[in-house]
Design a protein around this motif. Sequence first.
Motif, short mmCIF file in Angstrom:
data_model
loop_
_atom_site.label_atom_id
_atom_site.label_comp_id
_atom_site.label_asym_id
_atom_site.label_seq_id
_atom_site.Cartn_x
_atom_site.Cartn_y
_atom_site.Cartn_z
N MET A 1 0.82 -1.21 0.00
CA MET A 1 0.00 0.00 0.00
C MET A 1 0.86 1.26 0.00
SD MET A 1 -2.97 -1.11 -0.33
CE MET A 1 -3.78 0.48 -0.21
N LEU A 2 1.99 1.21 0.72
CA LEU A 2 2.86 2.39 0.77
C LEU A 2 3.52 2.63 -0.58
CD1 LEU A 2 4.53 2.09 4.29
CD2 LEU A 2 2.63 3.53 3.58
N ILE A 3 3.82 1.53 -1.29
CA ILE A 3 4.38 1.68 -2.64
C ILE A 3 3.35 2.35 -3.54
CG2 ILE A 3 5.15 0.43 -4.69
CD1 ILE A 3 6.36 -1.66 -2.83
N SER A 4 2.09 1.94 -3.39
CA SER A 4 1.03 2.54 -4.21
C SER A 4 0.86 4.02 -3.86
CB SER A 4 -0.30 1.80 -4.01
OG SER A 4 -0.89 2.12 -2.76
N ALA A 5 1.06 4.35 -2.57
CA ALA A 5 0.96 5.76 -2.14
C ALA A 5 2.03 6.60 -2.81
CB ALA A 5 1.10 5.84 -0.61
N PHE A 6 3.27 6.08 -2.84
CA PHE A 6 4.37 6.83 -3.45
C PHE A 6 4.16 6.99 -4.95
CE2 PHE A 6 8.55 7.20 -5.45
CZ PHE A 6 9.10 8.25 -4.72
N LEU A 7 3.73 5.90 -5.62
CA LEU A 7 3.52 5.96 -7.07
C LEU A 7 2.35 6.87 -7.42
CD1 LEU A 7 4.10 2.23 -8.09
CD2 LEU A 7 5.62 4.18 -8.45
N LEU A 8 1.31 6.87 -6.56
CA LEU A 8 0.17 7.77 -6.78
C LEU A 8 0.63 9.22 -6.69
CD1 LEU A 8 -2.88 8.12 -7.20
CD2 LEU A 8 -3.14 8.10 -4.72
N GLY A 9 1.50 9.51 -5.72
CA GLY A 9 2.04 10.86 -5.59
C GLY A 9 2.95 11.22 -6.74
N LEU A 10 3.78 10.26 -7.16
CA LEU A 10 4.75 10.51 -8.23
C LEU A 10 4.05 10.77 -9.56
CD1 LEU A 10 7.78 10.60 -8.96
CD2 LEU A 10 7.63 8.16 -9.48
N LEU A 11 3.15 9.87 -9.94
CA LEU A 11 2.43 10.04 -11.21
C LEU A 11 1.41 11.18 -11.11
CD1 LEU A 11 1.75 6.28 -12.09
CD2 LEU A 11 3.47 7.78 -13.10
N GLY A 12 0.76 11.27 -9.96
CA GLY A 12 -0.25 12.30 -9.78
C GLY A 12 0.31 13.70 -9.74
N SER A 13 1.61 13.82 -9.47
CA SER A 13 2.21 15.15 -9.38
C SER A 13 2.19 15.88 -10.72
CB SER A 13 3.65 15.07 -8.85
OG SER A 13 4.45 14.21 -9.64
N PHE A 14 2.01 15.13 -11.82
CA PHE A 14 1.86 15.80 -13.11
C PHE A 14 0.55 16.57 -13.14
CE2 PHE A 14 5.24 13.00 -14.28
CZ PHE A 14 5.89 13.65 -15.32
N HIS A 15 -0.44 16.03 -12.43
CA HIS A 15 -1.71 16.75 -12.28
C HIS A 15 -1.55 17.87 -11.25
CE1 HIS A 15 -6.00 17.48 -11.59
NE2 HIS A 15 -5.74 17.37 -10.30
N CYS A 16 -0.82 17.56 -10.17
CA CYS A 16 -0.64 18.54 -9.09
C CYS A 16 0.09 19.79 -9.57
CB CYS A 16 0.14 17.91 -7.92
SG CYS A 16 -0.76 16.59 -7.08
N VAL A 17 1.02 19.60 -10.49
CA VAL A 17 1.77 20.75 -11.01
C VAL A 17 0.81 21.70 -11.71
CG1 VAL A 17 3.42 21.47 -12.78
CG2 VAL A 17 4.02 19.66 -11.18
N PHE B 1 -3.78 3.90 -13.12
CA PHE B 1 -3.15 3.56 -11.84
C PHE B 1 -4.15 3.69 -10.70
CE2 PHE B 1 -0.39 4.42 -8.16
CZ PHE B 1 0.37 3.26 -8.21
N VAL B 2 -5.02 4.71 -10.76
CA VAL B 2 -6.04 4.89 -9.73
C VAL B 2 -6.99 3.69 -9.73
CG1 VAL B 2 -8.04 6.25 -9.03
CG2 VAL B 2 -5.93 7.41 -9.69
N VAL B 3 -7.37 3.21 -10.91
CA VAL B 3 -8.23 2.03 -11.00
C VAL B 3 -7.54 0.82 -10.38
CG1 VAL B 3 -9.27 0.37 -12.61
CG2 VAL B 3 -9.54 2.82 -13.00
N LEU B 4 -6.24 0.66 -10.64
CA LEU B 4 -5.48 -0.46 -10.06
C LEU B 4 -5.48 -0.39 -8.53
CD1 LEU B 4 -2.42 -0.69 -12.50
CD2 LEU B 4 -4.36 -2.26 -12.32
N ILE B 5 -5.32 0.81 -7.99
CA ILE B 5 -5.35 0.97 -6.54
C ILE B 5 -6.75 0.63 -6.01
CG2 ILE B 5 -5.15 2.61 -4.62
CD1 ILE B 5 -3.06 4.11 -6.19
N GLY B 6 -7.78 1.07 -6.75
CA GLY B 6 -9.15 0.75 -6.38
C GLY B 6 -9.37 -0.76 -6.35
N LEU B 7 -8.87 -1.47 -7.36
CA LEU B 7 -8.99 -2.92 -7.41
C LEU B 7 -8.24 -3.56 -6.25
CD1 LEU B 7 -8.53 -3.54 -11.25
CD2 LEU B 7 -10.64 -3.81 -9.92
N LEU B 8 -7.10 -2.98 -5.89
CA LEU B 8 -6.32 -3.49 -4.77
C LEU B 8 -7.13 -3.41 -3.47
CD1 LEU B 8 -3.62 -4.48 -3.61
CD2 LEU B 8 -2.89 -2.11 -3.42
N PHE B 9 -7.85 -2.30 -3.28
CA PHE B 9 -8.69 -2.15 -2.09
C PHE B 9 -9.83 -3.17 -2.11
CE2 PHE B 9 -6.60 1.87 -1.23
CZ PHE B 9 -6.71 1.97 0.15
#
Length: 233
Positions: free
Chosen positions: A1-17, A197-205
């Motif tokens: 889950m922590l790996i998914s948190a880091f990757l969500l932040g890393l990939l999502g930062s393109f949106h955050c910018v 990636f968000v869908v993959l995290i959703g499936l993980l949950f």
Amino acid sequence: MLISAFLLGLLGSFHCVGMCGPIAFMLPVDRSSQINKVSQIAIYHIGRLLTYSVLGLVFGLIGKGLYLFGFQQQLSIAIGIIMILIVIIPQKTLSKYNFSKPIYGLISNVKSWLGKAMKRKSLDTFLTIGFLNGFLPCGLVYMAVFAAIGSGSALNGSLYMAVFGLGTIPLMTTAIYLSNVLKGTTRQRIQKIIPVFVVLIGLLFIVRGLGLGIPYLSPAPILDTVSSGIDCH
């Protein structure tokens, strides 16, 4: 889950910018001194991580309360479904239901405080800017908050959000130094990966909530484990 948190932040930062980039570009950093500039940017990030950690603590505590009432599996499955639906439902439909509207007053105050903080250059100012920045509405932060609720405890929720924040640091720092790097097809391609990636995290949950007895990925419910132990005796 922590790996998914880091990757969500890393990939999502393109949106955050796109959302927080203007704040990063306008940071009143000392451009005459590289050491001061690095220190100021680091403190800005610490402020953001502090906000994310506090949010994770609060929502992780809410998740813990639901867990204590025996909704562990249902909560995990529900969060997974919500994350997937947010990606699948057209943006035009979602825009009709602005979930940030009830807190417009607070957001307006945050922006006002940010404007005042931008006019100062002391080290504590960068901590304030980062801290306030973390409270601005952002779809990716909402996703991370959902995950924090499903983490099951205040500590895990806080840790999840902190790791999510760490994932945003590389690109947000790049935005401050080299804004031109963020333009072009590379950014567009990575933004297309984010929903997947968000869908993959959703499936993980969802898989985790099903309690399939898979170690780490989908552990069996505690009650089932205890019952099995009793039956063995």
